[in-house]
Design an enzyme around this catalytic site. Sequence first.
Site, PDB file in Angstrom:
ATOM      1  N   GLY A 239       0.764  -1.232   0.000  1.00  0.00           N
ATOM      2  CA  GLY A 239       0.000   0.000   0.000  1.00  0.00           C
ATOM      3  C   GLY A 239       0.792   1.278   0.000  1.00  0.00           C
ATOM      4  O   GLY A 239       0.207   2.354  -0.121  1.00  0.00           O
ATOM      5  N   GLU A 273       3.943  -6.592   1.880  1.00  0.00           N
ATOM      6  CA  GLU A 273       3.484  -7.024   0.549  1.00  0.00           C
ATOM      7  C   GLU A 273       3.407  -5.850  -0.416  1.00  0.00           C
ATOM      8  O   GLU A 273       2.336  -5.526  -0.929  1.00  0.00           O
ATOM      9  CB  GLU A 273       2.064  -7.618   0.658  1.00  0.00           C
ATOM     10  CG  GLU A 273       1.868  -8.747   1.632  1.00  0.00           C
ATOM     11  CD  GLU A 273       0.378  -9.070   1.868  1.00  0.00           C
ATOM     12  OE1 GLU A 273      -0.502  -8.264   1.494  1.00  0.00           O
ATOM     13  OE2 GLU A 273       0.098 -10.127   2.422  1.00  0.00           O
ATOM     14  N   PRO A 274       4.524  -5.182  -0.688  1.00  0.00           N
ATOM     15  CA  PRO A 274       4.439  -4.026  -1.585  1.00  0.00           C
ATOM     16  C   PRO A 274       4.281  -4.450  -3.040  1.00  0.00           C
ATOM     17  O   PRO A 274       4.896  -5.432  -3.491  1.00  0.00           O
ATOM     18  CB  PRO A 274       5.779  -3.318  -1.382  1.00  0.00           C
ATOM     19  CG  PRO A 274       6.710  -4.397  -0.927  1.00  0.00           C
ATOM     20  CD  PRO A 274       5.888  -5.426  -0.213  1.00  0.00           C
ATOM     21  N   GLY A 275       3.460  -3.715  -3.756  1.00  0.00           N
ATOM     22  CA  GLY A 275       3.325  -3.954  -5.193  1.00  0.00           C
ATOM     23  C   GLY A 275       3.746  -2.703  -5.943  1.00  0.00           C
ATOM     24  O   GLY A 275       4.863  -2.578  -6.454  1.00  0.00           O
ATOM     25  N   ARG A 312      -5.859   2.581 -15.695  1.00  0.00           N
ATOM     26  CA  ARG A 312      -5.989   3.349 -14.446  1.00  0.00           C
ATOM     27  C   ARG A 312      -6.708   4.685 -14.614  1.00  0.00           C
ATOM     28  O   ARG A 312      -7.540   5.025 -13.774  1.00  0.00           O
ATOM     29  CB  ARG A 312      -4.619   3.530 -13.784  1.00  0.00           C
ATOM     30  CG  ARG A 312      -3.974   2.188 -13.390  1.00  0.00           C
ATOM     31  CD  ARG A 312      -2.692   2.379 -12.594  1.00  0.00           C
ATOM     32  NE  ARG A 312      -2.954   2.966 -11.305  1.00  0.00           N
ATOM     33  CZ  ARG A 312      -2.788   4.232 -10.997  1.00  0.00           C
ATOM     34  NH1 ARG A 312      -2.290   5.068 -11.884  1.00  0.00           N
ATOM     35  NH2 ARG A 312      -3.091   4.677  -9.799  1.00  0.00           N
ATOM     36  N   TYR A 316      -9.925   4.692 -12.284  1.00  0.00           N
ATOM     37  CA  TYR A 316      -9.864   5.449 -11.026  1.00  0.00           C
ATOM     38  C   TYR A 316      -9.674   6.944 -11.247  1.00  0.00           C
ATOM     39  O   TYR A 316      -9.321   7.653 -10.307  1.00  0.00           O
ATOM     40  CB  TYR A 316      -8.655   5.037 -10.171  1.00  0.00           C
ATOM     41  CG  TYR A 316      -8.309   3.601 -10.032  1.00  0.00           C
ATOM     42  CD1 TYR A 316      -9.150   2.715  -9.353  1.00  0.00           C
ATOM     43  CD2 TYR A 316      -7.097   3.116 -10.515  1.00  0.00           C
ATOM     44  CE1 TYR A 316      -8.773   1.396  -9.176  1.00  0.00           C
ATOM     45  CE2 TYR A 316      -6.716   1.799 -10.333  1.00  0.00           C
ATOM     46  CZ  TYR A 316      -7.563   0.945  -9.660  1.00  0.00           C
ATOM     47  OH  TYR A 316      -7.187  -0.348  -9.477  1.00  0.00           O
ATOM     48  N   CYS A 342     -13.723   2.942 -28.572  1.00  0.00           N
ATOM     49  CA  CYS A 342     -15.054   3.543 -28.681  1.00  0.00           C
ATOM     50  C   CYS A 342     -15.740   3.597 -27.328  1.00  0.00           C
ATOM     51  O   CYS A 342     -16.699   2.864 -27.062  1.00  0.00           O
ATOM     52  CB  CYS A 342     -15.880   2.766 -29.696  1.00  0.00           C
ATOM     53  SG  CYS A 342     -15.122   2.881 -31.311  1.00  0.00           S
ATOM     54  N   GLU A 343     -15.222   4.435 -26.460  1.00  0.00           N
ATOM     55  CA  GLU A 343     -15.776   4.686 -25.134  1.00  0.00           C
ATOM     56  C   GLU A 343     -15.394   6.113 -24.776  1.00  0.00           C
ATOM     57  O   GLU A 343     -14.225   6.489 -24.935  1.00  0.00           O
ATOM     58  CB  GLU A 343     -15.116   3.790 -24.065  1.00  0.00           C
ATOM     59  CG  GLU A 343     -15.378   2.317 -24.185  1.00  0.00           C
ATOM     60  CD  GLU A 343     -16.699   1.880 -23.594  1.00  0.00           C
ATOM     61  OE1 GLU A 343     -17.357   2.694 -22.918  1.00  0.00           O
ATOM     62  OE2 GLU A 343     -17.075   0.729 -23.826  1.00  0.00           O
ATOM     63  N   TYR A 370       0.129  -1.943 -12.224  1.00  0.00           N
ATOM     64  CA  TYR A 370      -1.283  -1.954 -12.621  1.00  0.00           C
ATOM     65  C   TYR A 370      -1.457  -1.361 -14.022  1.00  0.00           C
ATOM     66  O   TYR A 370      -2.459  -0.717 -14.322  1.00  0.00           O
ATOM     67  CB  TYR A 370      -2.143  -1.226 -11.568  1.00  0.00           C
ATOM     68  CG  TYR A 370      -1.929  -1.793 -10.186  1.00  0.00           C
ATOM     69  CD1 TYR A 370      -2.426  -3.050  -9.860  1.00  0.00           C
ATOM     70  CD2 TYR A 370      -1.185  -1.112  -9.219  1.00  0.00           C
ATOM     71  CE1 TYR A 370      -2.203  -3.601  -8.602  1.00  0.00           C
ATOM     72  CE2 TYR A 370      -0.960  -1.659  -7.961  1.00  0.00           C
ATOM     73  CZ  TYR A 370      -1.477  -2.895  -7.664  1.00  0.00           C
ATOM     74  OH  TYR A 370      -1.260  -3.432  -6.422  1.00  0.00           O
TER      75      TYR A 370
HETATM   76  C1  PLP Z   1      -2.888  -5.274  -4.038  1.00  0.00           C
HETATM   77  C2  PLP Z   1      -2.392  -5.864  -2.787  1.00  0.00           C
HETATM   78  C3  PLP Z   1      -1.120  -5.544  -2.315  1.00  0.00           C
HETATM   79  C4  PLP Z   1      -0.217  -4.544  -2.987  1.00  0.00           C
HETATM   80  O1  PLP Z   1      -0.686  -3.246  -2.878  1.00  0.00           O
HETATM   81  P1  PLP Z   1       0.195  -2.029  -3.417  1.00  0.00           P
HETATM   82  O2  PLP Z   1      -0.641  -0.844  -3.141  1.00  0.00           O
HETATM   83  O3  PLP Z   1       0.427  -2.257  -4.867  1.00  0.00           O
HETATM   84  O4  PLP Z   1       1.465  -2.010  -2.635  1.00  0.00           O
HETATM   85  C5  PLP Z   1      -0.692  -6.176  -1.171  1.00  0.00           C
HETATM   86  N1  PLP Z   1      -1.455  -7.067  -0.524  1.00  0.00           N
HETATM   87  C6  PLP Z   1      -2.693  -7.403  -0.953  1.00  0.00           C
HETATM   88  C7  PLP Z   1      -3.484  -8.402  -0.213  1.00  0.00           C
HETATM   89  C8  PLP Z   1      -3.193  -6.809  -2.101  1.00  0.00           C
HETATM   90  O5  PLP Z   1      -4.429  -7.132  -2.519  1.00  0.00           O
END
Ligand code: PLP
Length: 414
Positions: A239, A273-275, A312, A316, A342-343, A370
Amino acid sequence: MNTLHQVDGALHVEGVSLEALAARFGTPLYVYSRAALEAAWQAYADAFAGTPHLVCYAVKANSSLAILNLFARLGSGFDIVSGGELARVLAAGGDPGKVVFSGVGKTTDEMRAALAAGILCFNVESESELYRLDRVAGEMGRRAPVSFRVNPDVDPKTHPYISTGLKENKFGVAIADAPRLYRLAAGLPNLEIVGVDCHIGSQLIDLSPLADAADRVLTLVDTLAAEGIALHHIDLGGGVGIRYRDETPPDLAAYGRVLARKFAGRREKLLVEPGRSLVGNAGLLLARVEYLKPGEDRNFAIVDAAMNDLMRPALYEAYHDIVAVRPRAWPAQRYDMVGPICETGDFLGFARDMAIEEGDLLALLSAGAYGMSMASNYNSRPRAAEVLVDKNEIHLIRERETISGLMSGERLVY
Ligand SMILES: *Cc1c(COP(=O)(O)O)cnc(C)c1O
């Protein structure tokens, strides 16, 4: 780390010209910087160095095999949300013993595959899922390692579609109900309690909700310990936000110091859990201006990338910086940047001041997270190719899809 810079009037990623990439691979094209990916990873390693921890990269942010493989080689764990993501992690050489499996709708087949692979932990999101996991593990003669994903009910102060830690969200179990669920899990024969998990939202700009969530989860862990339920790890989710425009994202080092204080003297390992923050600013989407369409009210720049390539903005109303790869010398004009789909929702950015001509190349920045992982084939558009730049080297990590490929699984009815 900024690996994007001007050389002789045009943008380069590391040592490679975006014009050369477009000429060779066409557009739209995702371009990633290996140095930027590795620097983002290293920032986590440095920030959490003082606390026993495991970074589990959230695969859904970008699930391309080459990127998973780079992180696996750095020692990363992975946070997956489907059987497909598990298969990708394994194909990319990821260690199943460092995989946590999140998601509210895990199927029986997905549970079986994850148990067979020997993952680190299932992040269980409901009581029904707990019973099903116990049964599936029993049928396989295994014990399933479990955490509950708890919902600490803190306001992450982010966009409602990407906030997950409030009571009204579908994710996790209420933190107040967690002690009962842990007792229940402790009584089921085919489960082994290993941890606790929370993830409150995405693109968090404030540290305080992350710290508040950590406090609530740690209080729960202490309550459980007093009942004799000891955990091996505490997963505080992902997050952490990134800069798309002018945001000041949380300082990872500061976050690391906050967590180091909270974890000092504790026996549980910290998981995160960084994405987005590992990949977002390591990638851009390269596109070309097809047409300029001046109007009475507004001017449109119609580009060859669309909402199917980068969803995105449409999903959002997310902001992505859009820059000309070789800015023109004339004064900028204001354009709405749109795709060919076409949107009406097919926009990439509104009211951008740009000095551009038809045929010019554009870079949509901060598109590493994403972006490709949300791409679709809407309007029968093949998905873009992906390139990874490593200094002066160019690696095509995913071929552009072909139209015949899109149709390959389809059958006529006679
Ligand atoms: C999407 C997600 C993440 C990663 O979130 P980021 O905002 O990309 O860091 C981590 N854990 C869970 C369970 C998620 O669904």
